[in-house]
Scaffold this motif. Structure first.
Motif, PDB file in Angstrom:
ATOM      1  N   ASN A   1      -1.958  -0.387   6.211  1.00 17.28           N
ATOM      2  CA  ASN A   1      -2.952  -1.288   6.796  1.00 17.28           C
ATOM      3  C   ASN A   1      -2.233  -2.197   7.799  1.00 17.28           C
TER       4      ASN A   1
ATOM      5  N   GLY B   1      -2.407   5.755   5.156  1.00 15.21           N
ATOM      6  CA  GLY B   1      -2.812   4.799   4.122  1.00 15.21           C
ATOM      7  C   GLY B   1      -2.263   3.401   4.311  1.00 15.21           C
TER       8      GLY B   1
ATOM      9  N   THR C   1       8.118   2.031   0.041  1.00 16.97           N
ATOM     10  CA  THR C   1       6.720   1.863  -0.369  1.00 16.97           C
ATOM     11  C   THR C   1       6.381   2.735  -1.583  1.00 16.97           C
TER      12      THR C   1
ATOM     13  N   ARG D   1       0.844  -1.207   0.000  1.00 12.08           N
ATOM     14  CA  ARG D   1       0.000   0.000   0.000  1.00 12.08           C
ATOM     15  C   ARG D   1       0.873   1.248   0.000  1.00 12.08           C
TER      16      ARG D   1
END
Length: 436
Positions: free
Chosen positions: A432, A430, A254, A12
């Motif tokens: 998880n 954002g 990321t 993500r």
């Protein structure tokens, strides 16, 4: 707080702004300095993390009046310290679990001429000697006794006298403890080979505001002229540079666009430049670090074309606490880097988990690992793993966030010891991450 694991859904992208917490390693020293005066000391930007809250609890048990003023702000009045509490089983139990408890020794010795702590616990990152603290205290005239049967360090000093002290290593906590013992000693104490981290500079500034006379903060030669007594002050802690470095690595791994707010760039030393050597782009906007989303980044080479080597060392060299993050950040880069962890002997053992996730890493010995970056061509895969120490825990969390699929990280108390509400703060961007 007693959660067992994080379940992380990888892949993500994050976006937005994050504010770093107050500096953990500064907090452990600054909080103990309140024991040096009977007057009120107010401290702002205290991080709400396990190690720091445990230390505040110990101060309260010692008889310090602790008042919470707001989020991260506390007031301390140590006008009625109960030195007898050091003899209690309760103190033994609480202090043994907390590495930072060693920091009460210097202030108690300075003000009461006596202190003791049990052998402290903490990270599994190899032997961390405490000799520097005790060699410093004995130089100032204290007598020191270690009882192997009850694992207690005891120190006695009816009067401390300033001396020339050459520290056997530039230990941050050792330097801080010796400074706090010396501020009210008779005469002048000279500390050579002192640590000069921003944490030490902050402590010296705070003590000088309280009426101490310390010269040379920020260099490896400190001169402390003893004073009769210290008064109250207000102190605001620096943002945590280790968190700032962790967020830089996290953004790169990321492929996220991230702004790290209020970084105190003047206090970060080589940290931003070292991440830039991995090819991670960043812009300095005022006191913020902006990291653009980067699909690819390329590791520098040395001028002669040889492979980059990133090593840690005492400040102003690169901090050992961020070497795990550098190592993880290199996994997705293009190119090769040798990571050399000089200061602790077991800090690189967590790379076996990264290898299980598909990273190309050669662990040469307990101190050196070579990372061959994948140039984002081979994604990491989610696995189950256990965090061995605070910094490796966050490195594994970053790897899990960048991996495909789901990862489970156990023993996350280690992460909670150093990072406040890390799951909530990253989820707001954002991520998880679930606590289970």
């Amino acid at each position: 707080m007693e959660s067992r694991a994080f379940v992380v859904e990888g892949g993500r992208k994050l976006s937005g702004e994050i504010v770093p917490q107050g500096a953990k390693n500064e907090a452990l020293q600054i909080l103990c300095a309140v024991l040096l005066t009977e007057e009120k000391v107010t401290i702002h930007n205290i991080p709400n993390i396990l190690d720091v809250m445990k230390l505040i609890e110990i101060l309260g048990d010692l008889g310090v009046q602790v008042t919470k003023l707001g989020e991260g702000s506390y007031e301390f009045i140590a006008d009625n310290v109960n030195i007898e509490y050091l003899e209690s089983p309760e103190f033994n139990q609480k202090a043994a679990k907390l590495r930072g408890s060693i920091m009460v020794l210097g202030p108690l010795l300075a003000r009461y001429g006596y202190a003791k702590v049990p052998k402290p616990g903490g990270d599994k990152i190899g032997r961390r000697r405490l000799d520097t603290h005790f060699l410093g205290f004995t130089k100032l005239g204290a007598s020191f006794e270690y009882d192997e049967n009850d694992a207690f360090y005891k120190i006695d000093a009816s009067s401390l006298e300033g001396k020339y002290i050459l520290l056997d290593e530039p230990s941050v906590t050792g330097t801080a403890n010796v400074i706090m013992a010396a501020v009210m000693a008779k005469g002048v104490t000279t500390i050579y080979n002192a640590a000069c981290e921003p944490y030490i500079q902050q402590l010296c500034r705070m003590l000088n505001r309280m009426g101490a006379n310390i010269e040379g903060a920020g260099s490896n030669l400190l001169k402390v002229e003893g004073v009769e007594r210290l008064g109250g002050t207000t102190h605001t802690m620096l943002p945590d540079m280790i968190e700032i470095g962790s967020f830089i690595g996290m953004a790169a791994m990321t492929g996220s666009e991230l702004t790290i707010k209020d970084c105190r760039l003047d206090q970060l030393g080589q940290i931003p430049a070292t991440f830039q050597k991995l090819g991670i782009q960043m812009e300095f906007r005022g006191d913020d670090i902006y990291i653009p989303a980067q699909e690819n980044y390329k590791i520098d080479r040395f001028i002669d074309g040889s492979i980059l080597n990133i090593a840690d060392g005492p400040w102003p060299m690169f901090t050992p606490d961020l070497l795990s993050i550098i190592l993880v950040s290199a996994i997705k880069a293009k190119g090769t880097v040798l990571v050399h962890q000089k200061m602790f002997e077991s800090r690189l053992f967590f790379v076996d988990k990264l290898i299980d996730m598909g990273a190309q890493i050669i662990l040469s010995d307990p101190h050196r690992a070579t990372v061959i970056g994948s140039n984002n061509e081979r994604p990491l895969r989610g696995i189950s793993m256990t965090s061995p120490d605070i910094r490796a825990g966050v490195a594994l969390l970053i790897a899990a966030m960048a991996a495909e699929g789901e990862s489970t990280i156990y023993n996350i108390e280690q992460i909670d010891r150093g990072y406040q509400f890390i799951d909530q703060r990253l989820n707001a961007l954002g991520a998880n991450i679930r606590r289970v």
